[in-house]
Design an enzyme around this catalytic site. Sequence first.
Site, short mmCIF file in Angstrom:
data_model
loop_
_atom_site.label_atom_id
_atom_site.label_comp_id
_atom_site.label_asym_id
_atom_site.label_seq_id
_atom_site.Cartn_x
_atom_site.Cartn_y
_atom_site.Cartn_z
N GLY A 1 0.84 -1.19 0.00
CA GLY A 1 0.00 0.00 0.00
C GLY A 1 0.88 1.24 0.00
N CYS A 20 5.32 0.37 8.02
CA CYS A 20 5.03 1.46 7.09
C CYS A 20 6.29 1.74 6.29
CB CYS A 20 4.61 2.69 7.87
SG CYS A 20 4.29 4.13 6.83
N LEU A 21 6.15 1.92 4.97
CA LEU A 21 7.31 2.21 4.12
C LEU A 21 8.03 3.48 4.57
CD1 LEU A 21 5.91 1.44 0.55
CD2 LEU A 21 7.42 0.00 1.94
N HIS A 75 -4.90 1.98 7.30
CA HIS A 75 -3.54 2.54 7.30
C HIS A 75 -3.40 3.66 6.26
CE1 HIS A 75 0.96 1.90 7.86
NE2 HIS A 75 0.92 2.61 6.75
N GLU A 76 -3.91 3.39 5.03
CA GLU A 76 -3.75 4.38 3.95
C GLU A 76 -4.66 5.59 4.16
OE1 GLU A 76 -1.14 3.94 2.39
OE2 GLU A 76 -0.88 1.81 2.76
N GLN A 96 3.32 9.90 0.90
CA GLN A 96 4.58 9.15 1.07
C GLN A 96 5.55 9.34 -0.09
OE1 GLN A 96 2.44 5.27 2.06
NE2 GLN A 96 4.23 5.18 3.39
N HIS A 152 -3.05 7.85 6.54
CA HIS A 152 -1.99 8.65 5.90
C HIS A 152 -2.55 9.95 5.33
CE1 HIS A 152 1.92 6.75 5.97
NE2 HIS A 152 1.45 5.58 5.56
ZN LIG Z 1 2.31 3.76 5.81
#
Ligand SMILES: [Zn+2]
Length: 169
Positions: free
Chosen positions: A45, A92-93, A134-135, A50, A138
Site C-alpha cells: 500500500g 510502514c514504508l 492505514h492508507e 509518502q 496517511h
Molecule cells: Zn504507511
Amino acid sequence: MIYPIVKFSDPVLETNAAPVTEFDASLRQLLDDMFESMYAAHGVGLAAPQIGVSRRIAVIDVTFKEDPKAKLVLINPEIIHTEGRISQNEGCLSIPEFRENVTRPKKVTVRAQNAKGEFFEHTGEDLLARAFCHETDHLNGKLYISHISALKRDLMKRKIRKLIKAGEW
Ligand SMILES: [Zn+2]
C-alpha cells in the site's frame, strides 16, 4: 517513474492531504507512478503523501502483483463501516525497519472514487481492511504509530533520531 519514499519525520506525512477534484491524464500518470514506486519499495500500500504529494490518493495491492484484479485505487477515500477488532503486526514504508502490533477493525468498508472519478464501495477483511485504515490514516496526516502506546512511540522516535544523527535514515 519511481519516486523515493518520504520518511518520518517529514511534515508532509503529518499534513491533512487535499481532496482530488481533477480526474485527468496527469492523475492517471501519478497513479501509475505510485504503483511503480510501491512495488519498487516492496510495499502492499502507498499513500500519495509518502512520495511527497499531499493529495487524497492511495494505491493498494495486498497480493503484491499476484492477482492483477487486486490492484486498488482509492481517491478521496472514506471509511464508512467497520466490524470487529484484530491486533496484528504492522509496518510502514515511511518508517522502515520498525514494526509494532496495532489493533484495527477486522472488516472495513471504504467509499472512494476511481481514476475516472466514479464512486464505489469496497469491503475488505484482515490485511485489506488494515490497508484501508492505514492508507486512509496517511491522508489524514496520521501514522500507525499514533495507535501504539506513548511509551513504545517515544522509544521508536528516540531510535529514529539516533539514526537521523548517524545519517542512516
Ligand atoms: Zn504507511
